[in-house]
Scaffold this motif. Structure first.
Motif, PDB file in Angstrom:
ATOM      1  N   GLU A 135      49.745  60.021  20.831  1.00 49.78           N
ATOM      2  CA  GLU A 135      49.382  59.012  21.826  1.00 49.78           C
ATOM      3  C   GLU A 135      48.813  57.754  21.159  1.00 49.78           C
ATOM      4  OE1 GLU A 135      49.997  59.002  24.983  1.00 49.78           O
ATOM      5  OE2 GLU A 135      48.683  57.404  25.743  1.00 49.78           O
ATOM      6  N   THR A 136      48.050  57.940  20.088  1.00 53.14           N
ATOM      7  CA  THR A 136      47.485  56.791  19.361  1.00 53.14           C
ATOM      8  C   THR A 136      48.602  55.908  18.804  1.00 53.14           C
ATOM      9  OG1 THR A 136      45.536  58.110  18.779  1.00 53.14           O
ATOM     10  CG2 THR A 136      45.932  56.131  17.481  1.00 53.14           C
ATOM     11  N   ALA A 137      49.623  56.544  18.252  1.00 55.73           N
ATOM     12  CA  ALA A 137      50.753  55.773  17.724  1.00 55.73           C
ATOM     13  C   ALA A 137      51.581  55.178  18.863  1.00 55.73           C
ATOM     14  CB  ALA A 137      51.632  56.659  16.843  1.00 55.73           C
ATOM     15  N   ASP A 138      51.654  55.903  19.968  1.00 58.82           N
ATOM     16  CA  ASP A 138      52.446  55.431  21.104  1.00 58.82           C
ATOM     17  C   ASP A 138      51.824  54.188  21.747  1.00 58.82           C
ATOM     18  OD1 ASP A 138      54.869  56.259  22.529  1.00 58.82           O
ATOM     19  OD2 ASP A 138      53.558  56.295  24.288  1.00 58.82           O
ATOM     20  N   LYS A 139      50.493  54.178  21.789  1.00 61.91           N
ATOM     21  CA  LYS A 139      49.788  53.062  22.444  1.00 61.91           C
ATOM     22  C   LYS A 139      50.138  51.710  21.836  1.00 61.91           C
ATOM     23  CE  LYS A 139      45.444  54.454  24.598  1.00 61.91           C
ATOM     24  NZ  LYS A 139      43.985  54.532  24.474  1.00 61.91           N
ATOM     25  N   ILE A 140      50.284  51.676  20.502  1.00 66.03           N
ATOM     26  CA  ILE A 140      50.483  50.368  19.882  1.00 66.03           C
ATOM     27  C   ILE A 140      51.935  49.912  19.939  1.00 66.03           C
ATOM     28  CG2 ILE A 140      48.436  50.483  18.402  1.00 66.03           C
ATOM     29  CD1 ILE A 140      51.798  50.862  16.783  1.00 66.03           C
ATOM     30  N   LYS A 141      52.796  50.716  20.588  1.00 67.48           N
ATOM     31  CA  LYS A 141      54.166  50.228  20.796  1.00 67.48           C
ATOM     32  C   LYS A 141      54.161  49.015  21.720  1.00 67.48           C
ATOM     33  CE  LYS A 141      56.652  54.478  19.825  1.00 67.48           C
ATOM     34  NZ  LYS A 141      57.254  55.703  20.381  1.00 67.48           N
ATOM     35  N   GLN A 173      42.203  69.065   7.404  1.00 70.66           N
ATOM     36  CA  GLN A 173      41.320  69.836   6.537  1.00 70.66           C
ATOM     37  C   GLN A 173      39.982  70.130   7.235  1.00 70.66           C
ATOM     38  OE1 GLN A 173      42.117  71.281   3.768  1.00 70.66           O
ATOM     39  NE2 GLN A 173      40.050  72.093   3.445  1.00 70.66           N
ATOM     40  N   LEU A 174      39.429  69.125   7.915  1.00 66.95           N
ATOM     41  CA  LEU A 174      38.156  69.324   8.629  1.00 66.95           C
ATOM     42  C   LEU A 174      38.317  70.410   9.703  1.00 66.95           C
ATOM     43  CD1 LEU A 174      36.989  65.604   9.082  1.00 66.95           C
ATOM     44  CD2 LEU A 174      35.952  67.327   7.588  1.00 66.95           C
ATOM     45  N   LEU A 175      39.415  70.365  10.432  1.00 67.48           N
ATOM     46  CA  LEU A 175      39.652  71.372  11.469  1.00 67.48           C
ATOM     47  C   LEU A 175      39.770  72.759  10.849  1.00 67.48           C
ATOM     48  CD1 LEU A 175      42.204  69.618  13.877  1.00 67.48           C
ATOM     49  CD2 LEU A 175      39.754  69.937  14.188  1.00 67.48           C
ATOM     50  N   LYS A 176      40.528  72.833   9.762  1.00 72.15           N
ATOM     51  CA  LYS A 176      40.761  74.110   9.095  1.00 72.15           C
ATOM     52  C   LYS A 176      39.444  74.767   8.694  1.00 72.15           C
ATOM     53  CE  LYS A 176      43.717  75.832   5.322  1.00 72.15           C
ATOM     54  NZ  LYS A 176      44.461  75.359   4.115  1.00 72.15           N
ATOM     55  N   GLU A 177      38.532  73.959   8.164  1.00 69.45           N
ATOM     56  CA  GLU A 177      37.235  74.496   7.734  1.00 69.45           C
ATOM     57  C   GLU A 177      36.425  75.053   8.903  1.00 69.45           C
ATOM     58  OE1 GLU A 177      35.374  71.288   5.624  1.00 69.45           O
ATOM     59  OE2 GLU A 177      36.918  71.277   4.065  1.00 69.45           O
ATOM     60  N   SER A 178      36.760  74.622  10.129  1.00 72.11           N
ATOM     61  CA  SER A 178      36.076  75.163  11.306  1.00 72.11           C
ATOM     62  C   SER A 178      37.002  76.049  12.138  1.00 72.11           C
ATOM     63  CB  SER A 178      35.517  74.024  12.167  1.00 72.11           C
ATOM     64  OG  SER A 178      34.426  73.427  11.515  1.00 72.11           O
ATOM     65  N   ASN A 179      38.037  76.561  11.483  1.00 73.31           N
ATOM     66  CA  ASN A 179      38.950  77.516  12.128  1.00 73.31           C
ATOM     67  C   ASN A 179      39.647  76.974  13.370  1.00 73.31           C
ATOM     68  OD1 ASN A 179      38.330  79.656  10.278  1.00 73.31           O
ATOM     69  ND2 ASN A 179      36.340  79.801  11.322  1.00 73.31           N
ATOM     70  N   MET A 180      40.054  75.732  13.290  1.00 73.35           N
ATOM     71  CA  MET A 180      40.841  75.170  14.390  1.00 73.35           C
ATOM     72  C   MET A 180      42.192  74.694  13.868  1.00 73.35           C
ATOM     73  SD  MET A 180      38.011  73.115  16.678  1.00 73.35           S
ATOM     74  CE  MET A 180      37.137  72.405  15.280  1.00 73.35           C
ATOM     75  N   PRO A 181      43.252  74.890  14.672  1.00 69.54           N
ATOM     76  CA  PRO A 181      44.589  74.500  14.229  1.00 69.54           C
ATOM     77  C   PRO A 181      44.817  72.994  14.377  1.00 69.54           C
ATOM     78  CG  PRO A 181      44.700  75.404  16.433  1.00 69.54           C
ATOM     79  CD  PRO A 181      43.261  75.516  16.002  1.00 69.54           C
ATOM     80  N   PHE A 182      45.606  72.427  13.471  1.00 69.42           N
ATOM     81  CA  PHE A 182      45.940  71.006  13.521  1.00 69.42           C
ATOM     82  C   PHE A 182      46.668  70.647  14.820  1.00 69.42           C
ATOM     83  CE2 PHE A 182      48.693  67.400  11.859  1.00 69.42           C
ATOM     84  CZ  PHE A 182      47.683  66.465  11.869  1.00 69.42           C
ATOM     85  N   ASP A 183      47.338  71.636  15.394  1.00 72.86           N
ATOM     86  CA  ASP A 183      48.017  71.443  16.682  1.00 72.86           C
ATOM     87  C   ASP A 183      47.119  70.791  17.734  1.00 72.86           C
ATOM     88  OD1 ASP A 183      50.590  72.174  16.337  1.00 72.86           O
ATOM     89  OD2 ASP A 183      50.347  74.247  17.032  1.00 72.86           O
ATOM     90  N   MET A 184      45.833  71.071  17.662  1.00 74.38           N
ATOM     91  CA  MET A 184      44.924  70.516  18.666  1.00 74.38           C
ATOM     92  C   MET A 184      44.905  68.992  18.623  1.00 74.38           C
ATOM     93  SD  MET A 184      41.688  73.157  18.508  1.00 74.38           S
ATOM     94  CE  MET A 184      41.003  72.574  20.059  1.00 74.38           C
ATOM     95  N   LEU A 185      45.122  68.424  17.438  1.00 74.51           N
ATOM     96  CA  LEU A 185      45.058  66.960  17.304  1.00 74.51           C
ATOM     97  C   LEU A 185      46.406  66.274  17.482  1.00 74.51           C
ATOM     98  CD1 LEU A 185      42.693  65.815  14.419  1.00 74.51           C
ATOM     99  CD2 LEU A 185      42.484  65.374  16.852  1.00 74.51           C
ATOM    100  N   ARG A 186      47.480  67.048  17.408  1.00 73.54           N
ATOM    101  CA  ARG A 186      48.805  66.405  17.398  1.00 73.54           C
ATOM    102  C   ARG A 186      49.080  65.524  18.623  1.00 73.54           C
ATOM    103  NH1 ARG A 186      51.037  71.100  13.886  1.00 73.54           N
ATOM    104  NH2 ARG A 186      51.804  69.955  12.079  1.00 73.54           N
ATOM    105  N   PRO A 187      48.713  65.981  19.846  1.00 73.03           N
ATOM    106  CA  PRO A 187      48.977  65.097  20.999  1.00 73.03           C
ATOM    107  C   PRO A 187      48.189  63.783  20.936  1.00 73.03           C
ATOM    108  CG  PRO A 187      48.619  67.367  21.718  1.00 73.03           C
ATOM    109  CD  PRO A 187      48.235  67.314  20.273  1.00 73.03           C
TER     110      PRO A 187
END
Lengths: 260, 260
Positions: free
Chosen positions: A199-205, A181-195
């Protein structure tokens, strides 16, 4: 084993498919909605029923996979068959069944299921509890035919597990949504955060989360935190969430956890 | 291009390696700690320096990858060379450089890096900003030699991006840690939650988070939420976090987001 499913939702669907693949026979699928029962029954070679009175006693185990609130209303009728009755809920204690039958257990898959998303059931943690040691062993054996991660978990532990999952998964997903939602309000796609999320979830493996904590709070970077709170002006709920989580991270790192 | 790295930490290490692999020449690595500079320089075939006065002008671009607070103290000396100077920070605006030189830009990789964990740099979103259109294009071109995800991002947007990342990643990781602690207190290993965490992060690769929200809050399951709050008795901070996040999930689903 001959197995009947009480319920035809996400959990019932994934468990039935895994059991069928492991060579068990799925006898019946019950749902008050016959179409739903029929859909799942078709996939696993079972018959579909929409009335509890039509449930067939010719099964070794009834697996209840319905909404938590509906469990207790179903158990009395199932218990009349004298067969093993288990539920698949993280939040309901074994007592909910054993009040009605001594032949009771829990067969709880700790995972989030969608009907349309395939997943590798072998990795799903199966949390087992039985009213007797014999039942526990029987359920462990059954669970090992579909999963490599089988745990004995008491009703008290299962409640904690469920609570932990709310923090680690439900709340986490909500924070993904806040970010979107924060990204959307500044015209940025959620895709930018997906990697970064991946990686955040991958690290705790391979790590304990507290040892890989990063960000302004664990660095005690007051200036950045103040700037972030200012950016959230007008969004009181998010400000409060930001403040509380940051304070908890700081408290935790002061307690000697975390290394950043 | 001939590139020099100012800094030898996680970000400098990953960027230098990616640029080197893409065929660029890494000229120098600067760090006040010569050993750190030498370690990275060795890996990318550069020379190491530990004094700003030893920095070689024979480079096309200086990439500053140091702690945010240290950026402004380094820029004046770099700007004397008249070469392109960029920083790699999510939280520092372009102005911090352009106050000193017109030849300024931002080259921000939106990812969490560990020196010991390899990752595929091609997927790292590169956020580009230049003091002029020519610089922006030059940096986009450079970024495309190491990443498939190159975005133009203004300083104002980059701040929002950084804030969003705190929610989606730093706070998320902390919630993983909260879950780990709760499990530990009930003698359960964090391993039990790892598959669920992985699946939760995996789900949003193809979905908007609000559409896949699950858990007691979005179901408005008051009984479970009350039970969870009771289990957290004595842990006031976690109770507050639980309550705030649950309320925000409910508010959000009432606003028509989410379908569960």
């Amino acid at each position: 084993m001959r197995i009947s499913l009480i319920g035809s939702g996400n959990v019932a669907t994934h468990i039935a498919a895994a059991l069928k693949n492991a060579g068990h026979r799925i006898v019946q699928v019950y749902s008050p909605n016959l179409q739903n029962a029929a859909m799942l029954a078709y996939h696993v070679g079972a018959t579909a029923v929409d009335a509890l009175k039509d449930i067939d006693a010719e099964t070794d185990i009834f697996i209840i996979a319905v909404k938590d609130d509906a469990i207790t209303s179903i158990v009395p009728q199932l218990s009349t068959f004298g067969k093993l009755v288990v539920h698949t809920s993280g939040a309901v204690s074994l007592d909910a069944l054993s009040a009605e039958t001594a032949n009771a257990g829990v067969f709880y898959p700790l995972q989030t299921f969608s009907k349309t998303k395939e997943l590798n059931f072998w990795q799903v943690p199966m949390c087992i509890e039985g009213a007797t040691e014999t039942i526990t062993k029987q359920l462990e054996e059954l669970a090992r035919t579909i999963s490599n991660n089988v745990y004995r978990v008491s009703s008290a532990q299962r409640k904690v597990l469920h609570l932990s999952a709310v923090f680690a998964c439900n709340f986490t997903n909500h924070l993904y949504g806040v970010a979107e939602q924060l990204l959307k309000e500044s015209n940025m796609p959620f895709d930018m955060l997906r990697p970064l999320i991946a990686e955040t979830a991958d690290k705790i493996k391979a790590h304990s989360p507290t040892t890989v904590q990063t960000g302004p709070a664990v660095r005690k970077d007051e200036r950045t935190m103040q700037a972030h709170l200012q950016m959230l002006e007008g969004k009181e709920a998010l400000q409060e969430i930001y403040l509380l989580l940051s304070q908890d991270i700081i408290k935790n790192s002061n307690a000697g956890n975390g290394d950043n």
